[in-house]
Design a protein around this motif. Structure first.
Motif, PDB file in Angstrom:
ATOM      1  N   GLN A 147       0.798  -1.226   0.000  1.00  0.00           N
ATOM      2  CA  GLN A 147       0.000   0.000   0.000  1.00  0.00           C
ATOM      3  C   GLN A 147       0.834   1.281   0.000  1.00  0.00           C
ATOM      4  N   LYS A 148       2.143   1.157   0.037  1.00  0.00           N
ATOM      5  CA  LYS A 148       2.986   2.349  -0.035  1.00  0.00           C
ATOM      6  C   LYS A 148       3.248   2.699  -1.505  1.00  0.00           C
ATOM      7  N   TRP A 149       3.656   3.945  -1.728  1.00  0.00           N
ATOM      8  CA  TRP A 149       3.833   4.418  -3.101  1.00  0.00           C
ATOM      9  C   TRP A 149       5.144   3.915  -3.684  1.00  0.00           C
ATOM     10  N   SER A 150       5.074   3.576  -4.958  1.00  0.00           N
ATOM     11  CA  SER A 150       6.185   2.898  -5.618  1.00  0.00           C
ATOM     12  C   SER A 150       6.229   3.270  -7.092  1.00  0.00           C
ATOM     13  N   LEU A 151       7.386   3.058  -7.698  1.00  0.00           N
ATOM     14  CA  LEU A 151       7.474   3.064  -9.151  1.00  0.00           C
ATOM     15  C   LEU A 151       6.833   1.790  -9.687  1.00  0.00           C
ATOM     16  N   MET A 152       6.410   1.816 -10.931  1.00  0.00           N
ATOM     17  CA  MET A 152       5.871   0.626 -11.577  1.00  0.00           C
ATOM     18  C   MET A 152       7.040  -0.241 -12.018  1.00  0.00           C
ATOM     19  N   GLY A 153       7.029  -1.507 -11.610  1.00  0.00           N
ATOM     20  CA  GLY A 153       8.144  -2.364 -11.960  1.00  0.00           C
ATOM     21  C   GLY A 153       7.728  -3.812 -12.078  1.00  0.00           C
ATOM     22  N   GLY A 154       8.686  -4.655 -12.409  1.00  0.00           N
ATOM     23  CA  GLY A 154       8.425  -6.076 -12.527  1.00  0.00           C
ATOM     24  C   GLY A 154       9.709  -6.827 -12.797  1.00  0.00           C
ATOM     25  N   PHE A 155       9.666  -8.137 -12.577  1.00  0.00           N
ATOM     26  CA  PHE A 155      10.838  -8.974 -12.786  1.00  0.00           C
ATOM     27  C   PHE A 155      10.977  -9.344 -14.267  1.00  0.00           C
ATOM     28  N   ILE A 156      12.204  -9.402 -14.720  1.00  0.00           N
ATOM     29  CA  ILE A 156      12.493  -9.800 -16.093  1.00  0.00           C
ATOM     30  C   ILE A 156      12.213 -11.291 -16.259  1.00  0.00           C
ATOM     31  N   GLN A 157      11.505 -11.623 -17.326  1.00  0.00           N
ATOM     32  CA  GLN A 157      11.209 -13.014 -17.629  1.00  0.00           C
ATOM     33  C   GLN A 157      12.358 -13.639 -18.430  1.00  0.00           C
ATOM     34  N   PRO A 158      12.477 -14.967 -18.394  1.00  0.00           N
ATOM     35  CA  PRO A 158      13.636 -15.630 -19.024  1.00  0.00           C
ATOM     36  C   PRO A 158      13.826 -15.282 -20.490  1.00  0.00           C
ATOM     37  N   GLU A 159      12.708 -15.037 -21.199  1.00  0.00           N
ATOM     38  CA  GLU A 159      12.818 -14.799 -22.643  1.00  0.00           C
ATOM     39  C   GLU A 159      12.954 -13.326 -22.993  1.00  0.00           C
ATOM     40  N   GLU A 160      13.024 -12.451 -21.984  1.00  0.00           N
ATOM     41  CA  GLU A 160      13.006 -11.011 -22.237  1.00  0.00           C
ATOM     42  C   GLU A 160      14.377 -10.370 -22.115  1.00  0.00           C
ATOM     43  N   SER A 161      14.595  -9.337 -22.922  1.00  0.00           N
ATOM     44  CA  SER A 161      15.700  -8.413 -22.686  1.00  0.00           C
ATOM     45  C   SER A 161      15.227  -7.376 -21.678  1.00  0.00           C
ATOM     46  N   LEU A 162      16.136  -6.554 -21.190  1.00  0.00           N
ATOM     47  CA  LEU A 162      15.750  -5.507 -20.252  1.00  0.00           C
ATOM     48  C   LEU A 162      14.742  -4.550 -20.877  1.00  0.00           C
ATOM     49  N   GLU A 163      15.001  -4.118 -22.102  1.00  0.00           N
ATOM     50  CA  GLU A 163      14.117  -3.150 -22.748  1.00  0.00           C
ATOM     51  C   GLU A 163      12.735  -3.735 -23.019  1.00  0.00           C
ATOM     52  N   VAL A 164      12.690  -4.980 -23.450  1.00  0.00           N
ATOM     53  CA  VAL A 164      11.396  -5.629 -23.688  1.00  0.00           C
ATOM     54  C   VAL A 164      10.615  -5.733 -22.381  1.00  0.00           C
ATOM     55  N   GLY A 165      11.314  -6.050 -21.294  1.00  0.00           N
ATOM     56  CA  GLY A 165      10.655  -6.110 -19.995  1.00  0.00           C
ATOM     57  C   GLY A 165      10.109  -4.759 -19.570  1.00  0.00           C
ATOM     58  N   ALA A 166      10.870  -3.699 -19.792  1.00  0.00           N
ATOM     59  CA  ALA A 166      10.406  -2.351 -19.449  1.00  0.00           C
ATOM     60  C   ALA A 166       9.204  -1.963 -20.295  1.00  0.00           C
ATOM     61  N   GLN A 167       9.218  -2.317 -21.571  1.00  0.00           N
ATOM     62  CA  GLN A 167       8.078  -2.024 -22.444  1.00  0.00           C
ATOM     63  C   GLN A 167       6.829  -2.776 -21.978  1.00  0.00           C
ATOM     64  N   ARG A 168       6.999  -4.016 -21.539  1.00  0.00           N
ATOM     65  CA  ARG A 168       5.867  -4.799 -21.036  1.00  0.00           C
ATOM     66  C   ARG A 168       5.274  -4.166 -19.781  1.00  0.00           C
ATOM     67  N   VAL A 169       6.138  -3.778 -18.848  1.00  0.00           N
ATOM     68  CA  VAL A 169       5.676  -3.153 -17.613  1.00  0.00           C
ATOM     69  C   VAL A 169       4.913  -1.869 -17.917  1.00  0.00           C
ATOM     70  N   LEU A 170       5.446  -1.072 -18.815  1.00  0.00           N
ATOM     71  CA  LEU A 170       4.810   0.191 -19.162  1.00  0.00           C
ATOM     72  C   LEU A 170       3.450  -0.041 -19.825  1.00  0.00           C
ATOM     73  N   LYS A 171       3.369  -1.036 -20.700  1.00  0.00           N
ATOM     74  CA  LYS A 171       2.099  -1.323 -21.371  1.00  0.00           C
ATOM     75  C   LYS A 171       1.063  -1.826 -20.373  1.00  0.00           C
TER      76      LYS A 171
END
Length: 235
Positions: free
Chosen positions: A40-64
């Motif tokens: 319940q505390k304020w945070s940036l939007m984030g997530g763990f990188i999946q095995p098939e993802e690059s860093l940028e693809v993971g960031a794009q997924r989180v943002l979408k």
């Protein structure tokens, strides 16, 4: 599958620092964390990188997931790797800052994360080391915007020069001379004046402009001088 022996395994996450501009104020999009620790505390939007993802693809997924938007400007900043930064498990975080036109995102924002826009300089306390991430992203954006026309990513399709100047002033927490700023911006040749005016903020009105997209992409890495004495803002 072959693996390196005798090595520890770490988690890798991406965190998105999402900047926006509503025509008057520079803002950041935050979520309320939905699980422990720091629930319940304020945070940036984030997530763990999946095995098939690059860093940028993971960031794009989180943002979408949060905004529904694709093709948004993303830029990576320095990783955060202190062993104790996450109390649950060793996690290396790689932050990205994103630039969003608030008008585009409004109807697409996911309600699952209780997201809310805050004034950048009046944001609530954030979890873990997210405060340092925001400050690093802000300094990186100041540096980049002093040299390149990156802030146009935050504007709607049509905008006025006063809106553009306000955007720069809010990011740099300063005031620029109106005539000098307009002259420098127009001298780039990036803007196309429109026949209509915004008459909500003054009787005389201010002409709308559009970005010449072809020139914008051709000159994205060109050295610009929108900001007088930019070095004083980059420390």
């Amino acid at each position: 599958m072959m693996k390196y022996t005798g090595q520890s395994r770490f988690l890798v996450a991406v965190d998105c620092i999402i900047f926006g501009f509503d025509g008057e104020n520079f803002k950041i999009l935050l979520i309320q964390r939905g699980f422990a620790p720091e629930k319940q505390k304020w945070s940036l939007m984030g997530g763990f990188i999946q095995p098939e993802e690059s860093l940028e693809v993971g960031a794009q997924r989180v943002l979408k997931q949060l905004t529904g938007l694709e093709g948004v400007y993303l830029e990576q900043i320095n990783a955060f790797s202190e062993p104790s930064r996450d109390p649950v498990e060793r996690t290396i975080a790689v932050p990205y800052f994103a630039l969003i036109d608030i008008q585009k995102y409004q109807a697409q924002l996911s309600s699952d994360y209780h997201a809310e826009w805050f004034l950048l300089n009046e944001r609530p306390q954030l979890i873990f080391d997210h405060e340092q991430m925001v400050e690093m992203a802000k300094m990186r954006l100041r540096y980049k915007a002093a040299l390149h026309p990156i802030l146009f990513e935050l504007l709607p399709e049509k905008f006025t020069l006063p809106q553009l100047q306000t955007l720069y002033e809010k990011l740099y927490d300063t005031t620029f001379d109106k005539r000098n700023f307009s002259r420098k911006v127009l001298s780039t040749g990036l803007l196309v004046r429109q026949p209509d005016k915004d008459k909500e903020n003054s009787r005389k009105g201010a002409f709308y402009f559009k970005l010449d997209k072809e020139k914008y992409y051709d000159n994205f890495q060109a050295f610009l001088k929108f900001i007088p004495n930019p070095e004083k803002f980059l420390l």
